[in-house]
Design an enzyme around this catalytic site. Sequence first.
Site, PDB file in Angstrom:
ATOM      1  N   THR A  68       0.875  -1.188   0.000  1.00  0.00           N
ATOM      2  CA  THR A  68       0.000   0.000   0.000  1.00  0.00           C
ATOM      3  C   THR A  68       0.907   1.231   0.000  1.00  0.00           C
ATOM      4  OG1 THR A  68      -0.241  -0.100   2.403  1.00  0.00           O
ATOM      5  CG2 THR A  68      -1.959  -1.155   1.087  1.00  0.00           C
ATOM      6  N   LYS A 110       4.075  -6.816   4.025  1.00  0.00           N
ATOM      7  CA  LYS A 110       3.787  -5.433   3.676  1.00  0.00           C
ATOM      8  C   LYS A 110       3.444  -4.699   4.966  1.00  0.00           C
ATOM      9  CE  LYS A 110       0.420  -3.315   3.312  1.00  0.00           C
ATOM     10  NZ  LYS A 110      -0.389  -2.415   4.202  1.00  0.00           N
ATOM     11  N   THR A 126       1.196  -5.204  13.291  1.00  0.00           N
ATOM     12  CA  THR A 126       0.382  -5.030  12.119  1.00  0.00           C
ATOM     13  C   THR A 126       0.723  -5.819  10.901  1.00  0.00           C
ATOM     14  OG1 THR A 126      -0.484  -3.296  10.892  1.00  0.00           O
ATOM     15  CG2 THR A 126       1.858  -3.593  10.820  1.00  0.00           C
ATOM     16  N   GLU A 185       6.271   4.833   7.405  1.00  0.00           N
ATOM     17  CA  GLU A 185       5.907   5.990   6.581  1.00  0.00           C
ATOM     18  C   GLU A 185       6.789   7.193   6.928  1.00  0.00           C
ATOM     19  OE1 GLU A 185       1.291   4.787   5.647  1.00  0.00           O
ATOM     20  OE2 GLU A 185       1.738   5.940   7.437  1.00  0.00           O
ATOM     21  N   ASN A 213       0.073  10.817   5.850  1.00  0.00           N
ATOM     22  CA  ASN A 213      -1.152  10.455   6.551  1.00  0.00           C
ATOM     23  C   ASN A 213      -2.175  11.570   6.643  1.00  0.00           C
ATOM     24  OD1 ASN A 213      -0.858   7.639   7.347  1.00  0.00           O
ATOM     25  ND2 ASN A 213       1.031   8.417   8.239  1.00  0.00           N
ATOM     26  N   SER A 246      -7.926  10.836   0.610  1.00  0.00           N
ATOM     27  CA  SER A 246      -8.488  11.640  -0.487  1.00  0.00           C
ATOM     28  C   SER A 246      -7.662  11.510  -1.757  1.00  0.00           C
ATOM     29  CB  SER A 246      -8.599  13.088  -0.047  1.00  0.00           C
ATOM     30  OG  SER A 246      -7.436  13.483   0.636  1.00  0.00           O
TER      31      SER A 246
END
Lengths: 410, 410
Positions: free
Chosen positions: B158, B184, B195, B282, B405, B410
């Site tokens: 992702t 991932k 996670t 990230e 983030n 959007s």
Amino acid sequence: MSAAISPLAPRTYAELAPIAGVRLATAAAGIKYAGRTDVLMMVFDEGTSVAGVFTTSRCPSAPVDFSRESLKGGRARALVVNSGNANAFTGRRGRESTRLTAEAAAGALGCATGEVFLASTGVIGEPLDAGKFSGLLGEMAASADGAGWRGAGEAIMTTDTYPKLATRNARIGEVQVRINGIAKGAGMIAPDMATMLSFVATDAAIAPGALQALLREAVAPSFNSVTVDSDTSTSDTLLLFATGKAGGEVVEDAADPRLGDFRAALNSLLLDLARQVARDGEGARKEIAVTVEGAVSDASAKRIAMSIANSPLVKTAVAGEDANWGRVVMAVGKAGEPADRDRLAIWFGDVRVATEGERDPAYSEAQASQAMQADEITIRVELGLGDGRWTVYSCDLTKEYVAINGDYRS
Amino acid sequence: MSAAISPLAPRTYAELAPIAGVRLATAAAGIKYAGRTDVLMMVFDEGTSVAGVFTTSRCPSAPVDFSRESLKGGRARALVVNSGNANAFTGRRGRESTRLTAEAAAGALGCATGEVFLASTGVIGEPLDAGKFSGLLGEMAASADGAGWRGAGEAIMTTDTYPKLATRNARIGEVQVRINGIAKGAGMIAPDMATMLSFVATDAAIAPGALQALLREAVAPSFNSVTVDSDTSTSDTLLLFATGKAGGEVVEDAADPRLGDFRAALNSLLLDLARQVARDGEGARKEIAVTVEGAVSDASAKRIAMSIANSPLVKTAVAGEDANWGRVVMAVGKAGEPADRDRLAIWFGDVRVATEGERDPAYSEAQASQAMQADEITIRVELGLGDGRWTVYSCDLTKEYVAINGDYRS
């Protein structure tokens, strides 16, 4: 440090009138900052009661240790606060520094060192040279006066972009009393108790035991329900001083019905100050109020609300004005508290975005996006399990937070 | 989403040779992303054992519910994974979507739906239209082959900036076996269990019960010791498939001494993948390894290490290459675990910055700053209380995390 004032700063500052029995003085000792005050001294008349709550950190600062000890006596004559250095993790030299400061204050006022309270805020791990300001305390004690609450609020700022001030009036029986409070805090803000320094004074006549009970009660929905970054400071200190100079009989019991109005005023003042802290969270552009309802208990509701309010993904979504309720679901799920995915409902402001474990059938991206443009974002979660309810206050997570904290010490 | 590849990406990718009994296929179903693959199908020969661990979220995704159920059977024939949509908090429609997908996979292979495993990753709260890819599964099953592990790793990405791949060889008695794994994860990365999605396959012959025990043991110091942002996903899934095609007697007991080398290889592979996840956190520019020693127990050491690794103030300090050990003290203090401020010692890399509760007398700002310039920052805390020890892996917190983030959905 950011120079810009938070967009969430109050439009006007509260005017704090003098409190009988309280005198204030500030000075610029050059502890870390140039061209500003960094020492606050508050002087209290004899007979002043004191209550306090402190950080739960297992590594508290030297002034926290010192003030905890003084609190056992229940009486206060002086408070000395410095900004720029937290005197935390400074070992033997830290303890020595608190002793010298307290002796200087006690000497200036002719009181016992056990009636002196100390607080320090700023960098952790740097030795604090008490000599930088202990020599100033005699002059400060002599020149202190009843005005200058705003100056007091300014002297204790670190990365704060505005001073936090609040005042309330209340009646205890036939006696009119006033409560003034100041606070500082912008980062390293998390319960329990929510970080930062706050000093509150009243002319009410309340005995130490009752005062402590009132403070413990008031701190739960206010300072203990605020989080900026989940990081609990080594230095969190909230002290409440009551001079008794408004007159009237000393109230000995927190359950005394005459305290109803005072209790409400104190709770309101602490919530006001706590929200000012959240609204000045480092880099904050939006305040976030998270309310969790329908939990199995208030405590469970609070833990879920904190999980949401502390989630970096929720906080960055708010910063981006993104109605990303999926991250709210994630934060509910990770809290570890009872929750039934298929009963959850979630609102941003007045817009219900999810219900019965799915996106609201009437969901409108435009409406939800509209709700995210406000300065104050309300996130409400209904769990549908019980009557537990809690609200916590936080702020968004912006690039400015990273900028402020990626280059603070150097 | 950030287009740039993490500076911590591996210089070269591991080459994953085929695993006997495992075939792979990927496809581009256009679930969310354009111009890339977003569906992975893994097909297993009959007789394949499976073990798994999942998110502890109270609000798990529909595929997590589904795979948990399938796991009870201990046997696997197919795995279907999609990226771009997590199928989480999608209510009845989410369950319907998993049913349709599993039926399509089972139909293609002529197996039971209880031998199918599912995982989805991406946006939460958006209905997932299984029709987008269920029609592809027949063709994917027919064309699947033993190569294509790197493509498999790419299809499940992702916000990842690189595919995570690892391979190990091991011996079980006289039998040579291989383990391949992909993973991932980049945000919403926190224990327990850390996670993300990870799928590991081996040709070893190990019964389901023993395989599950091996996996539980291996996940503690690896995926359950990684955190990017303290946010636990609704979708965390780690599955381990053992085809038995390498031959040899099926090992029934995790305590079988013949598993020593396999256990070590599995642990090493999972730690490798978990660290690749942390390194692709990230916005990450630096990996952080936090080791806490001298705690009263391993569990206590882990909680303190997690408190440090999750602290936004520690993570921003690392981003700013600031040797701000005061924040490490803060994070030790807030963990709520036994710690004696005056016994603490702290190292950044090889540089001891604090000892016996104070700044190291030999502290050199230049040395400490030098240590902070590395890509891999080691923070070590010695508590001096006992023998408890743990290491966790994380990354720094940068403005890019906020950018990624604050504008993801959007």
